[in-house]
Design a protein around this motif. Structure first.
Motif, PDB file in Angstrom:
ATOM      1  N   VAL A  24       0.846  -1.193   0.000  1.00 52.11           N
ATOM      2  CA  VAL A  24       0.000   0.000   0.000  1.00 52.11           C
ATOM      3  C   VAL A  24       0.883   1.245   0.000  1.00 52.11           C
ATOM      4  O   VAL A  24       0.657   2.180  -0.772  1.00 52.11           O
ATOM      5  N   TYR A  25       1.890   1.255   0.847  1.00 52.99           N
ATOM      6  CA  TYR A  25       2.807   2.398   0.916  1.00 52.99           C
ATOM      7  C   TYR A  25       3.508   2.613  -0.428  1.00 52.99           C
ATOM      8  O   TYR A  25       3.598   3.744  -0.924  1.00 52.99           O
ATOM      9  N   THR A  26       3.972   1.529  -1.032  1.00 54.33           N
ATOM     10  CA  THR A  26       4.706   1.600  -2.300  1.00 54.33           C
ATOM     11  C   THR A  26       3.858   2.198  -3.412  1.00 54.33           C
ATOM     12  O   THR A  26       4.359   2.970  -4.235  1.00 54.33           O
ATOM     13  N   TYR A  27       2.557   1.878  -3.445  1.00 55.53           N
ATOM     14  CA  TYR A  27       1.708   2.309  -4.548  1.00 55.53           C
ATOM     15  C   TYR A  27       0.852   3.534  -4.215  1.00 55.53           C
ATOM     16  O   TYR A  27      -0.005   3.927  -5.012  1.00 55.53           O
ATOM     17  N   SER A  28       1.088   4.136  -3.053  1.00 56.92           N
ATOM     18  CA  SER A  28       0.376   5.362  -2.672  1.00 56.92           C
ATOM     19  C   SER A  28       1.175   6.599  -3.051  1.00 56.92           C
ATOM     20  O   SER A  28       2.381   6.649  -2.822  1.00 56.92           O
TER      21      SER A  28
END
Length: 176
Positions: free
Chosen positions: A126-130
């Motif tokens: 989630v962090y990577t694609y936010s």
């Protein structure tokens, strides 16, 4: 392995049991109104939340690990002439080529990430694609351990009216 995912092999039955729940979709539509760009629906299932957001004009990618669920989601979206990108991937090992201002996981799907490692991997994805300043929404509840793990007991779960026949159907589940 603790996870029992057999209920996701029959997407039509899954929809009959779950599509009446829309409170989270109403909330997502409100939140999405202020967002631009692609929205990521993680563990999207048959598109219960994805499709209404696409109908509202948003661009979406629905990600799920279960092929039958994605096939049903695609069939429903095509019937409505909606363009949604459906991606079959494990949400703990995402490989997407986009970043998003709005990512969500609803339908209590987060509860299938049972270990700290799975939850950490999911959160890292989630962090990577936010995008910076993006929004991440998680729909959760407090399930019983029996609901999430395998047992040999069969138990009554719920009743619903079959949309095709009009008959009341009692649903029992056997957690193996």
């Amino acid at each position: 392995m603790l996870t029992n995912l057999d209920e996701y092999n029959n997407p039509v039955l899954y929809d009959d049991e779950n599509e009446q729940y829309t409170e989270d979709v109403v909330f997502l539509l409100i939140e999405a109104a202020n967002k631009s760009g692609i929205i990521l629906d993680l563990a999207c299932g048959t598109g219960r939340a994805t499709i209404p957001l696409a109908e509202a004009g948003h661009s979406l990618i629905g990600v799920d690990i279960h092929s039958p669920m994605l096939q049903e989601a695609q069939k429903k979206a095509e019937a409505l002439k909606l363009s949604v990108k459906w991606v079959e991937q494990d949400c703990t090992k995402l490989d997407l080529k986009v970043k998003s201002d709005f990512i969500y996981i609803v339908g209590n799907s987060f509860h299938h990430f049972l270990t700290n490692d799975e939850q950490h991997s999911f959160s890292h994805c989630v962090y990577t694609y936010s995008n910076d300043g993006g929004t991440f929404i998680v729909g959760i509840r407090f399930p019983s351990i029996e609901e999430l793990t395998s047992t040999e007991a069969e138990e009554y779960w719920k009743s619903y009216q079959d949309s095709d026949t009009g008959f009341m159907t009692d649903v029992y589940r056997q957690l193996l």
